[in-house]
Scaffold this motif. Structure first.
Motif, PDB file in Angstrom:
ATOM      1  N   SER A  28      17.081  65.695  47.597  1.00 37.22           N
ATOM      2  CA  SER A  28      16.690  64.295  47.373  1.00 37.22           C
ATOM      3  C   SER A  28      16.586  63.953  45.896  1.00 37.22           C
ATOM      4  N   ASP A  29      16.559  64.971  45.028  1.00 37.21           N
ATOM      5  CA  ASP A  29      16.439  64.698  43.593  1.00 37.21           C
ATOM      6  C   ASP A  29      17.785  64.415  42.940  1.00 37.21           C
ATOM      7  N   ILE A  30      18.885  64.636  43.685  1.00 39.88           N
ATOM      8  CA  ILE A  30      20.203  64.554  43.058  1.00 39.88           C
ATOM      9  C   ILE A  30      20.486  63.178  42.422  1.00 39.88           C
ATOM     10  N   PRO A  31      20.253  62.051  43.137  1.00 41.12           N
ATOM     11  CA  PRO A  31      20.618  60.765  42.535  1.00 41.12           C
ATOM     12  C   PRO A  31      19.959  60.533  41.174  1.00 41.12           C
ATOM     13  N   THR A  32      18.651  60.769  41.080  1.00 34.06           N
ATOM     14  CA  THR A  32      17.985  60.542  39.799  1.00 34.06           C
ATOM     15  C   THR A  32      18.408  61.564  38.775  1.00 34.06           C
TER      16      THR A  32
ATOM     17  N   THR B 110      19.543  60.498  35.134  1.00 23.96           N
ATOM     18  CA  THR B 110      18.885  60.866  33.876  1.00 23.96           C
ATOM     19  C   THR B 110      19.682  61.897  33.093  1.00 23.96           C
TER      20      THR B 110
ATOM     21  N   GLN C 269      11.686  61.362  50.930  1.00 18.22           N
ATOM     22  CA  GLN C 269      12.884  61.917  50.311  1.00 18.22           C
ATOM     23  C   GLN C 269      13.565  60.909  49.398  1.00 18.22           C
ATOM     24  N   VAL C 270      12.780  60.332  48.506  1.00 17.48           N
ATOM     25  CA  VAL C 270      13.353  59.481  47.477  1.00 17.48           C
ATOM     26  C   VAL C 270      13.019  60.122  46.134  1.00 17.48           C
ATOM     27  N   PRO C 271      13.796  59.788  45.088  1.00 20.74           N
ATOM     28  CA  PRO C 271      13.546  60.409  43.779  1.00 20.74           C
ATOM     29  C   PRO C 271      12.172  60.022  43.235  1.00 20.74           C
TER      30      PRO C 271
ATOM     31  N   GLU D  97      11.051  60.142  40.271  1.00 20.84           N
ATOM     32  CA  GLU D  97      11.089  59.406  38.992  1.00 20.84           C
ATOM     33  C   GLU D  97      11.207  57.905  39.231  1.00 20.84           C
ATOM     34  N   ASP D  98      11.978  57.525  40.259  1.00 17.96           N
ATOM     35  CA  ASP D  98      12.122  56.106  40.569  1.00 17.96           C
ATOM     36  C   ASP D  98      10.779  55.495  40.943  1.00 17.96           C
TER      37      ASP D  98
END
Lengths: 338, 599
Positions: free
Chosen positions: A197-201, A205, B337-339, B341-342
């Motif tokens: 789930s960390d891939i997009p951000t 970044t 399951q969302v980033p 940092e966002d």
């Protein structure tokens, strides 16, 4: 008044399944298979799974029912495998990641640069299936059918066409597989083990600048927007399979088993033609929206690193005998094809 | 002997936490210098979270600090209250034993699977902490039901009950669910720990549904070793380190010199100072405990009414939950399951809005009651800012490491923890080596009391998913609610009720998987949903019967619960306005996100 009634209906809908005894009695022996999958609801795989469920019900007069939990609702692959071992779930559509949790033999389909085409993969897979089925049975699982999930390519933020260029970029690897991370590092890559789930951000970044993913997934997840370059390198196929627990399998009559397996095999065949097509279509669609596709210019270097990884995997990830079988079958196929 | 054992238990937990700080930092350093990281550093850190969490839970049980939804303090003293305590302890012990035995089954299948964490450490060995911690919790709950030996013995019957339930497990399949639920609800009312209620409900529903309760432990293990979760103990350590030193005084000086000239200056200062601390200590209530003693006298001395001051501080204990890197944001990110940092970026404006609304109420109070105002002296303000520069830089360090692509969430949390430790021990010398040990042990207890709740709540979520409740809920909502606005309004109402009944962490774990698919169907961004969810649940801290802040404030300030609850009412109304703004003005959440996406 209507609101009250609908609230009551809601309460019933929520509570009734909880309060009524689970399943019917033992005599009729209808089998309900709770099956976990990791594909998004409504995707090609999900539709196929549900179609298989309909066929099960029809062919067995409702004695075998399927409930699909799509989109990883039941947890990640490791979690799902544990739940199957406990009998809390009866089936799953797993990828190599989860399958290898049950038996390491499945890693034979995840060796980088080992297969050059779907035909090669198909040939080796068919040859290894009896052995893998036996290994699964020893651990209490039954293989119903294979499922193709696409072919992994490298998507990156910058254009790359050589191996050194890829090595210079921080690249995503799955968190939790430390041995693979150490290998990447010792081969000169810059792996960044992350949660999926960390891939997009991480892409946004710049924590990672490259990610191996199938084109169809890159399109569905919209990752090509932040990583608009695709290196058409074909790392490895992403192989999946539908498995159920031995206990559930044994609870079915002989005739029902035949019907269940037939429907699963039909799904396997549908996916075999549909998925590669969709993967190709995805590339075309993304190209229309700005994706740049490039081919590697140093094919030899890739083959060498592929061989290096393959050697490392023999006997550690892939049991040596299965690895040798796969290699012999592949080479035999290449000889006859040429 | 016993004292040594106690010290060893604390030592083990503190060491595990210290290792969690060191490993990611070592990884960053070695990666930069040698190009090769530390083998297994990431999986080890994740498994250390499991150890810190459950050792912490055992320690929390030892000190009677497992969080509860209610207390039996409304019962007359003497026999009735004692009986209620025994009942709550017995149920708690029964659930702990049941879960501990289920953990044994988990260990058995993990052992058969032969999973390796890294560097040859088998996964089943790390799971041993689960049954050990649950056993310790069960024994300690029974022990603390005393001092009368009879009370302890009666409470210990809970242990027998737990074993019996486990043993009878398969025979319970198909039994009606309600009797167990009624018993657990009653136990909740008289102060059984939250983990026992949620874990008990989950285990009971599994038993009657003919699924082994070990399925709960599968989820527990998966959550406690999930990649982002280590950020929780690490950020908590950073916050606690600041709170234990004299940082609160330095920061008080800063806010006082900057905002003291406003009407209601002290109240404004309280709102901002509490927000700053809550960001790092999360919804654990530490802010009230750590700062309450400093701030209440200050407010009263400056002539604020007592009810206003009480309400302000009670509410301030949950301000800042939307500002990065607050724990609820991390938990939501893990579950949805969302980033993360966002969410951090999205929470900034709504978080400031909530704090500002409370501050504005303080200004109004200042104008009405004519409290004294300190003149603004630039030189004093500058000096205060300079004195507190290290503390003020902490959020910047975290955000820079994260958003600049330097480090993962966990690594930047480790940086924050180390930074806070260095500031307090080396630069300010507020904390000596012995204090350091105490802070580590205290942090473990705090984290343990929260993590054990999270880790059993996932079991309940698992059951809801298994019963296909999310799908049914989605179907029902779709066929009955047409417009998005109506849906959001309904959501506000629903979450308000949830906030009254559950704490923010278990609510996130249990409710978020239910509402995310529905919200997506109505075109609501999961990030926006996260912010409005947490904002809504913030209200839950102030609403009876389960408002955690109400209990803590009533404890800390030694005022009856009802007095505190009444004092917090105006604050509740103000925060509700904030929640509505956050819900219906999505711009507040999306503005900063789109700013980042722009270049």
């Amino acid at each position: 008044m209507t609101l009250l009634r609908s609230l009551a209906a809601l309460a019933c809908a929520l509570l009734l399944p909880a309060l009524s005894p689970a399943g019917a009695s033992a005599q009729g022996k209808p089998v309900t298979i709770k099956l976990a999958s990791f594909v998004p609801e409504g995707s090609i795989w999900d539709k196929n799974l549900r179609q298989m469920g309909d066929e099960w019900r029809r062919a067995t007069d409702g004695r075998v029912a399927l409930t699909v939990f799509a989109g990883g609702q039941q947890g990640e692959e490791t979690t799902v495998v544990s739940k199957m071992r406990l009998g809390a779930l009866q089936g799953a559509a797993l990828t190599v990641l989860g399958l290898s949790q049950i038996d390491l033999g499945f890693y034979a389909f995840a060796i980088p640069f080992f297969y050059e085409s779907y035909d090669e993969l198909q040939h080796v897979r068919a040859a290894l299936t009896p052995e893998l089925e036996k290994r699964l049975a020893a651990k209490g699982f039954v293989l119903l059918g294979w499922g193709d999930a696409g072919w992994l390519q490298v998507f990156s933020k910058k254009k790359i066409s050589t191996l050194p260029e890829l090595k210079a970029l921080p690249i995503y690897t799955a968190a939790g597989d430390d041995r693979m991370v150490q290998w990447y590092k010792s081969s000169g890559f810059e792996p960044r083990p992350l949660a999926f789930s960390d891939i997009p951000t991480a892409l946004a970044t710049g924590l990672i600048e490259a990610v191996p993913v199938t084109p169809l997934a890159a399109l569905l997840l919209q990752w090509y927007r932040t990583a608009p370059h695709m290196l058409e390198i074909g790392i490895s196929p992403l192989v999946g399979a539908t498995v159920v627990t031995q206990k559930t399998w044994n609870a079915m009559s002989e005739a029902d088993r035949t019907a269940v397996r037939a429907a699963a095999q039909a799904m396997q065949e549908r996916l075999r033609t549909e998925v590669p097509e969709q993967d190709r279509d995805a590339v075309t669609q993304m190209q229309k929206r700005g994706l740049q596709v490039s081919a590697p210019t140093d094919a030899q270097a890739w083959r060498e690193i592929g061989d290096r990884f393959a050697e490392l995997m023999r006997g550690t990830y892939v049991p040596a005998d299965l690895y040798d079988r796969a290699r012999a079958e592949r080479d035999a196929f290449r000889r006859t094809a040429r | 002997m016993i004292r040594r054992l106690r010290a060893a238990e604390e030592g083990l937990a503190a060491l595990a936490l210290a290792a969690m700080v060191v490993l990611p930092l070592l990884e960053i350093a070695v990666r930069r210098l040698a190009g090769v990281g530390v083998p297994g550093s990431q999986p080890f850190v994740q498994h250390l979270t499991l150890w810190v969490g459950f050792l912490g839970a055992a320690l929390a049980a030892r000190e009677g600090r497992l969080l509860s939804l209610a207390t039996a303090s409304y019962l007359p003293e003497g026999a009735p209250r004692l009986a209620a305590g025994v009942f709550a302890a017995a149920i708690g012990a029964a659930v702990a034993v049941l879960l501990g035995l289920a953990a044994g089954e988990l260990i058995a299948i993990t052992r058969d699977a032969g999973t390796i964490v890294a560097a040859g450490v088998p996964a089943w060995a790390t799971q041993l902490v689960l049954p050990a911690a649950f056993a310790a919790v069960a024994l300690r709950l029974a022990w603390r039901a005393g001092p009368p030996p009879a009370a302890r013995a009666l409470a210990a019957l809970g242990i027998v009950l737990g074993v019996a339930l486990w043993w009878a497990g398969p025979k319970l399949a198909g039994a009606p669910a309600w009797p167990g639920l009624v018993v657990l609800f009653a136990a909740a009312l008289v102060g059984a720990p939250i983990f026992a209620i949620l874990g008990g409900v989950a285990a009971w529903l599994h038993l009657v549904g003919d699924v082994t309760p070990a399925a709960i432990l599968v989820e527990t293990y998966a959550l406690s070793v999930s990649p982002t979760l280590p950020a929780i103990p690490l950020f908590t350590l950073a916050g606690l380190t600041l709170a234990e030193g004299r940082s609160s005084e330095r920061l008080l000086q800063v806010f006082r010199s900057c905002f003291g000239w406003l009407p209601g200056g002290t109240a404004v200062v309280c709102a901002f100072l509490c927000s700053f601390f809550t960001v790092f200590t999360g919804g654990s209530g530490v802010t009230i405990l750590a700062l309450g003693g400093l701030l209440l006298p200050a407010l009263l001395r400056d002539g604020y009414r007592e009810s206003f001051s009480l309400g302000l501080l009670t509410a301030s204990g949950s301000l800042g939950l939307l500002l990065p890197p607050a724990l609820p944001l991390i938990v939501y990110a893990v579950v949805a399951q969302v980033p993360v940092e966002d969410l951090f970026l999205a929470g900034v404006l709504p978080g400031l809005l909530m704090t500002s609304l409370v501050a504005a109420w303080g200004v109004r109070e200042g104008l009405r009651s004519g409290t004294p105002r300190a003149p603004f002296v630039p030189r004093v303000a500058a000096r205060a800012l300079w004195e507190a520069k290290w503390e003020l830089l902490l959020p910047a360090v975290v955000l820079f490491a994260l958003l600049g692509g330097w480090a993962t969430t966990v690594e930047s949390a480790a940086v924050a923890a180390l930074y806070a430790l260095v500031v307090q021990t080396v630069i300010h010398r507020d904390l000596g080596p012995r204090d350091l040990w105490r802070v580590l042990a205290e942090c473990v207890v705090l984290v343990g009391s929260v993590l054990i709740i999270l880790c059993v709540a996932v079991g309940l979520t698992g059951w809801l998913v298994d019963a296909q409740v999310p799908a049914r809920l989605l179907e029902w909502t779709r066929s009955h609610v047409e417009s998005r606005t109506l849906f959001l309004l309904g959501l506000n109402g629903f979450l308000l009720v949830v906030g009254c009944l559950m704490d923010i962490f278990s609510a996130t774990i249990v409710v978020v998987p239910l509402i995310v698919p529905i919200a997506v169907a109505y075109g609501i961004d999961p990030i926006h949903l996260g912010i409005l969810f947490i904002a809504n649940l913030e209200l839950g801290y102030l609403t009876p019967p389960v408002g955690l802040n109400l209990f803590l404030a009533s404890q800390r300030f030694e005022r009856p619960l009802l007095v505190v609850a009444r004092a917090a009412l105006p604050m509740l109304a103000i925060l509700a306005i904030g929640v509505l703004l956050i819900t219906y003005v999505p711009w507040l959440t999306t503005a900063l996100l789109s700013l980042r996406a722009a270049p």
